[in-house]
Scaffold this motif. Sequence first.
Motif, PDB file in Angstrom:
ATOM      1  N   PHE A 138       0.832  -1.201   0.000  1.00 21.47           N
ATOM      2  CA  PHE A 138       0.000   0.000   0.000  1.00 21.47           C
ATOM      3  C   PHE A 138       0.866   1.251   0.000  1.00 21.47           C
ATOM      4  CE2 PHE A 138       0.631  -1.352   4.408  1.00 21.47           C
ATOM      5  CZ  PHE A 138       1.139  -0.196   4.995  1.00 21.47           C
ATOM      6  N   ASN A 139       0.284   2.353  -0.440  1.00 23.05           N
ATOM      7  CA  ASN A 139       0.859   3.675  -0.254  1.00 23.05           C
ATOM      8  C   ASN A 139      -0.304   4.622   0.031  1.00 23.05           C
ATOM      9  OD1 ASN A 139      -0.298   4.375  -2.773  1.00 23.05           O
ATOM     10  ND2 ASN A 139       1.586   3.838  -3.870  1.00 23.05           N
ATOM     11  N   ASN A 140      -0.080   5.930  -0.068  1.00 18.13           N
ATOM     12  CA  ASN A 140      -1.141   6.875   0.283  1.00 18.13           C
ATOM     13  C   ASN A 140      -2.282   6.903  -0.724  1.00 18.13           C
ATOM     14  OD1 ASN A 140       0.063   7.739   2.648  1.00 18.13           O
ATOM     15  ND2 ASN A 140       1.301   9.280   1.605  1.00 18.13           N
ATOM     16  N   ASN A 141      -2.049   6.374  -1.921  1.00 17.32           N
ATOM     17  CA  ASN A 141      -3.040   6.492  -2.985  1.00 17.32           C
ATOM     18  C   ASN A 141      -3.722   5.205  -3.388  1.00 17.32           C
ATOM     19  OD1 ASN A 141      -2.420   9.324  -3.368  1.00 17.32           O
ATOM     20  ND2 ASN A 141      -0.521   8.645  -4.354  1.00 17.32           N
ATOM     21  N   GLU A 142      -3.109   4.068  -3.075  1.00 14.76           N
ATOM     22  CA  GLU A 142      -3.694   2.801  -3.493  1.00 14.76           C
ATOM     23  C   GLU A 142      -3.262   1.681  -2.569  1.00 14.76           C
ATOM     24  OE1 GLU A 142      -2.275   2.348  -7.473  1.00 14.76           O
ATOM     25  OE2 GLU A 142      -0.372   1.473  -6.846  1.00 14.76           O
ATOM     26  N   ILE A 143      -4.020   0.598  -2.657  1.00 13.31           N
ATOM     27  CA  ILE A 143      -3.706  -0.577  -1.849  1.00 13.31           C
ATOM     28  C   ILE A 143      -3.739  -1.792  -2.763  1.00 13.31           C
ATOM     29  CG2 ILE A 143      -6.090  -1.088  -1.146  1.00 13.31           C
ATOM     30  CD1 ILE A 143      -4.867  -1.460   1.736  1.00 13.31           C
ATOM     31  N   HIS A 144      -2.792  -2.695  -2.582  1.00  9.49           N
ATOM     32  CA  HIS A 144      -2.689  -3.877  -3.441  1.00  9.49           C
ATOM     33  C   HIS A 144      -3.204  -5.099  -2.700  1.00  9.49           C
ATOM     34  CE1 HIS A 144       0.678  -2.194  -6.271  1.00  9.49           C
ATOM     35  NE2 HIS A 144      -0.310  -1.327  -6.054  1.00  9.49           N
ATOM     36  N   LEU A 145      -4.029  -5.854  -3.384  1.00  8.96           N
ATOM     37  CA  LEU A 145      -4.518  -7.136  -2.885  1.00  8.96           C
ATOM     38  C   LEU A 145      -4.007  -8.190  -3.869  1.00  8.96           C
ATOM     39  CD1 LEU A 145      -8.214  -5.986  -2.342  1.00  8.96           C
ATOM     40  CD2 LEU A 145      -6.381  -5.932  -0.662  1.00  8.96           C
ATOM     41  N   GLY A 146      -2.755  -8.569  -3.708  1.00 11.58           N
ATOM     42  CA  GLY A 146      -2.130  -9.435  -4.705  1.00 11.58           C
ATOM     43  C   GLY A 146      -2.017  -8.689  -6.015  1.00 11.58           C
ATOM     44  N   ALA A 147      -2.618  -9.210  -7.074  1.00  9.50           N
ATOM     45  CA  ALA A 147      -2.538  -8.580  -8.394  1.00  9.50           C
ATOM     46  C   ALA A 147      -3.535  -7.438  -8.571  1.00  9.50           C
ATOM     47  CB  ALA A 147      -2.782  -9.631  -9.475  1.00  9.50           C
ATOM     48  N   TYR A 148      -4.438  -7.260  -7.618  1.00  9.75           N
ATOM     49  CA  TYR A 148      -5.462  -6.221  -7.738  1.00  9.75           C
ATOM     50  C   TYR A 148      -4.991  -4.918  -7.090  1.00  9.75           C
ATOM     51  CZ  TYR A 148      -8.389 -10.299  -8.723  1.00  9.75           C
ATOM     52  OH  TYR A 148      -8.907 -11.456  -9.252  1.00  9.75           O
TER      53      TYR A 148
END
Length: 231
Positions: free
Chosen positions: A196-206
Amino acid sequence: MINCIIVDDEPLAATLLENHISKIDRLKLTGKAENALEAYKLLQHQSVDLMFLDIHMPHLNGIDFLKSLSQKPKTIFTTAYREFAIEGFELEAVDYLLKPITFERFFKSVERVLRNIDDLKDDFIILKTEGMHRKLSLADIIYIESQGNDIKITLSTTENFISKSKITDLELLLATKGFIRIHRSFIINTAFVTAFNNNEIHLGAYEIPVGRSYKQEFDHFISTFSKKRLL
């Protein structure tokens, strides 16, 4: 299946663990590492549910390695030294196994992991999809996306479902189940967070965007997440 890795610089100890793992159908060995640096590469490139981690290793010991991880898989320490047990449990390790590890002791430790996972799988929601009422395990839901008057449910089983439900209703229902809303169109299962960062979060490939109006909820999640997992 539970994806697991072995991190141990002793070939005989690693081979013994590999043999124990092969006897349990729900465990899948996806990688082996001889030190923390190799283990870190494995964690960056694959989803790991359970890590068997030695403590005495070259370059960086197992305890310091686990402390350094921003996202920690469930971890079972494997070592010949008793004196690190308290520190190991303070890191929320599942268990602390002393070498040589018998299969009976190994199984008892793994059974604890399986039981915790099964407890979550027992929790479910029922949604109407394609004319049918479907029972969906919360543990299988990666994220929920609002699409006009419908919602799309993306599952770890690679299936996707469309349901005529409101995302606000699910937000209330799932608020205490490990899910958070980080965007007006997205609710995520925090168990699948990989980066994750301030703008997005990763759920594996998503990759899921963080909405400005949900920044407070997102920051609270990151703060809580960090307190549990960053040491």
